[in-house]
Design a protein around this motif. Structure first.
Motif, PDB file in Angstrom:
ATOM      1  N   PHE A  48       0.760  -1.356  -0.116  1.00 27.14           N
ATOM      2  CA  PHE A  48       0.168   0.018  -0.058  1.00 27.14           C
ATOM      3  C   PHE A  48       0.787   1.269   0.063  1.00 27.14           C
ATOM      4  CE2 PHE A  48      -0.596  -0.896   4.826  1.00 27.14           C
ATOM      5  CZ  PHE A  48       0.198   0.090   5.115  1.00 27.14           C
ATOM      6  N   LEU A  49       2.174   1.210   0.419  1.00 29.96           N
ATOM      7  CA  LEU A  49       2.947   2.284   0.405  1.00 29.96           C
ATOM      8  C   LEU A  49       3.419   2.931  -0.926  1.00 29.96           C
ATOM      9  CD1 LEU A  49       5.206   1.673   3.463  1.00 29.96           C
ATOM     10  CD2 LEU A  49       3.363   3.524   3.309  1.00 29.96           C
ATOM     11  N   LEU A  50       2.724   1.954  -1.919  1.00 30.85           N
ATOM     12  CA  LEU A  50       3.243   2.278  -3.259  1.00 30.85           C
ATOM     13  C   LEU A  50       2.179   3.592  -3.709  1.00 30.85           C
ATOM     14  CD1 LEU A  50       4.251   2.191  -6.293  1.00 30.85           C
ATOM     15  CD2 LEU A  50       2.353   0.294  -6.719  1.00 30.85           C
ATOM     16  N   VAL A  51       0.913   3.140  -2.943  1.00 25.39           N
ATOM     17  CA  VAL A  51      -0.149   4.294  -3.290  1.00 25.39           C
ATOM     18  C   VAL A  51       0.014   5.569  -2.305  1.00 25.39           C
ATOM     19  CG1 VAL A  51      -2.355   4.636  -3.765  1.00 25.39           C
ATOM     20  CG2 VAL A  51      -1.276   2.621  -4.329  1.00 25.39           C
ATOM     21  N   ALA A 143       3.635  -3.834  -8.860  1.00 23.04           N
ATOM     22  CA  ALA A 143       3.653  -2.138  -9.008  1.00 23.04           C
ATOM     23  C   ALA A 143       3.321  -1.848 -10.279  1.00 23.04           C
ATOM     24  CB  ALA A 143       4.830  -1.656  -8.700  1.00 23.04           C
ATOM     25  N   GLN A 144       4.228  -2.079 -11.464  1.00 23.74           N
ATOM     26  CA  GLN A 144       3.858  -1.913 -12.771  1.00 23.74           C
ATOM     27  C   GLN A 144       2.394  -2.210 -13.270  1.00 23.74           C
ATOM     28  OE1 GLN A 144       5.681   0.168 -14.330  1.00 23.74           O
ATOM     29  NE2 GLN A 144       7.926  -0.081 -13.931  1.00 23.74           N
ATOM     30  N   ALA A 145       2.120  -3.295 -12.872  1.00 25.71           N
ATOM     31  CA  ALA A 145       0.814  -3.802 -13.514  1.00 25.71           C
ATOM     32  C   ALA A 145      -0.260  -2.771 -12.527  1.00 25.71           C
ATOM     33  CB  ALA A 145       0.562  -5.210 -12.936  1.00 25.71           C
ATOM     34  N   TYR A 146      -0.200  -2.591 -11.188  1.00 27.15           N
ATOM     35  CA  TYR A 146      -1.260  -1.422 -10.741  1.00 27.15           C
ATOM     36  C   TYR A 146      -0.918  -0.102 -11.592  1.00 27.15           C
ATOM     37  CZ  TYR A 146      -3.110   1.710  -7.428  1.00 27.15           C
ATOM     38  OH  TYR A 146      -3.966   2.819  -7.055  1.00 27.15           O
ATOM     39  N   LEU A 147       0.081   0.457 -11.686  1.00 26.71           N
ATOM     40  CA  LEU A 147       0.442   1.683 -12.542  1.00 26.71           C
ATOM     41  C   LEU A 147      -0.270   1.494 -13.738  1.00 26.71           C
ATOM     42  CD1 LEU A 147       3.689   2.943 -11.105  1.00 26.71           C
ATOM     43  CD2 LEU A 147       1.703   3.483 -10.260  1.00 26.71           C
ATOM     44  N   GLN A 148      -0.158   0.576 -14.528  1.00 27.84           N
ATOM     45  CA  GLN A 148      -0.506   0.746 -15.884  1.00 27.84           C
ATOM     46  C   GLN A 148      -2.232   0.558 -15.851  1.00 27.84           C
ATOM     47  OE1 GLN A 148       0.996  -2.873 -18.031  1.00 27.84           O
ATOM     48  NE2 GLN A 148       3.121  -1.609 -18.423  1.00 27.84           N
ATOM     49  N   ASP A 164       0.707  12.555 -15.071  1.00 26.34           N
ATOM     50  CA  ASP A 164       0.330  13.819 -14.732  1.00 26.34           C
ATOM     51  C   ASP A 164       0.516  13.976 -13.147  1.00 26.34           C
ATOM     52  OD1 ASP A 164      -1.529  12.343 -13.418  1.00 26.34           O
ATOM     53  OD2 ASP A 164      -3.345  13.149 -14.445  1.00 26.34           O
ATOM     54  N   GLU A 165       0.105  14.974 -12.363  1.00 30.07           N
ATOM     55  CA  GLU A 165       0.782  15.178 -11.111  1.00 30.07           C
ATOM     56  C   GLU A 165       0.060  14.139 -10.229  1.00 30.07           C
ATOM     57  OE1 GLU A 165      -3.000  17.625 -12.072  1.00 30.07           O
ATOM     58  OE2 GLU A 165      -1.087  17.460 -12.823  1.00 30.07           O
ATOM     59  N   GLY A 166      -0.804  13.517 -10.700  1.00 31.47           N
ATOM     60  CA  GLY A 166      -1.405  12.339  -9.930  1.00 31.47           C
ATOM     61  C   GLY A 166      -0.719  11.130 -10.101  1.00 31.47           C
ATOM     62  N   MET A 167       0.001  10.734 -11.215  1.00 29.33           N
ATOM     63  CA  MET A 167       0.722   9.723 -11.358  1.00 29.33           C
ATOM     64  C   MET A 167       2.322   9.670 -11.022  1.00 29.33           C
ATOM     65  SD  MET A 167      -1.135   6.971 -12.508  1.00 29.33           S
ATOM     66  CE  MET A 167       0.402   6.155 -12.874  1.00 29.33           C
TER      67      MET A 167
END
Length: 201
Positions: A48-51, A143-148, A164-167
């Motif tokens: 969850f720290l990824l987010v 993590a890459q799968a989540y970000l994609q 963008d500023e959110g990503m």
């Protein structure tokens, strides 16, 4: 007796100072560190720290957690919380990270909001965490799968060229976690409280 206002003032100041000290020692950072002493909870933190970057949503003030659940998830109580968790855990898409990481976030928010207790939140995350382990070879792949998937949800280019500023903070945080917490804990570590190797729930 003529000095009682001064004595009372000193007493209140000391009490306030003690309260602030206790609050600091038991604040979100210390609770994150306390939870990290359990290898299973540390593993979940690594997800969850990824987010969340530097916090556990399970340690948010209750009113803030309830606001987030209502605004982003239309969750107003335990029944909506359970329904949302069931929907997320039932997802069988190729990209498991998108629903399963969000399940973890919602579960921790539910604990902060008082809709479930903290231990229950950790317990119900365990089977979801195991599914993440089964779906990916390591932290970075998950993590890459989540970000994609998040980019797709936001209608951004999957390759990151339109981030963008959110990503961007999440992308930067992925690199930070890769060099720190993720390198210190095997993605396929046993997921049991206290490092218990018994595979039964």
């Amino acid at each position: 007796m003529e000095h009682w206002p001064l004595i009372l003032g000193v007493g209140l100041t000391a009490a306030t100072g003690l309260w602030v000290l206790v609050r600091r020692r038991s604040g979100p950072d210390s609770r994150l560190a306390q939870d990290a002493a359990d290898p299973y909870r540390r593993w979940v933190q690594n997800v969850f720290l990824l987010v969340t970057i530097d916090r556990d949503y399970g340690h948010l003030p209750g009113a803030e957690a309830r606001r987030v659940l209502a605004h982003w998830w239309e969750v107003y109580g335990p029944l909506e919380l359970r329904r949302t968790q069931q929907e997320l855990s039932a997802a069988r898409s190729p990209e498991h990270a998108w629903p399963l990481v969000r399940f973890i976030l919602v579960s921790r928010l539910g604990a902060a909001a008082g809709m479930i207790d903290d231990d229950t939140s950790w317990d119900e995350i365990r089977p979801v965490a195991r599914r993440l382990q089964g779906a990916y070879p390591g932290w970075r792949a998950m993590a890459q799968a989540y970000l994609q998937a998040r980019r797709q949800w936001l209608s951004l280019a999957v390759d990151g060229s339109e981030d963008d500023e959110g990503m961007l903070p999440l992308v930067d945080n992925l690199a930070h976690l890769d060099d720190t917490r993720w390198s210190a804990l095997d993605f396929h570590s046993p997921l049991h409280p206290g490092g218990d190797t018994d595979q039964d729930d």
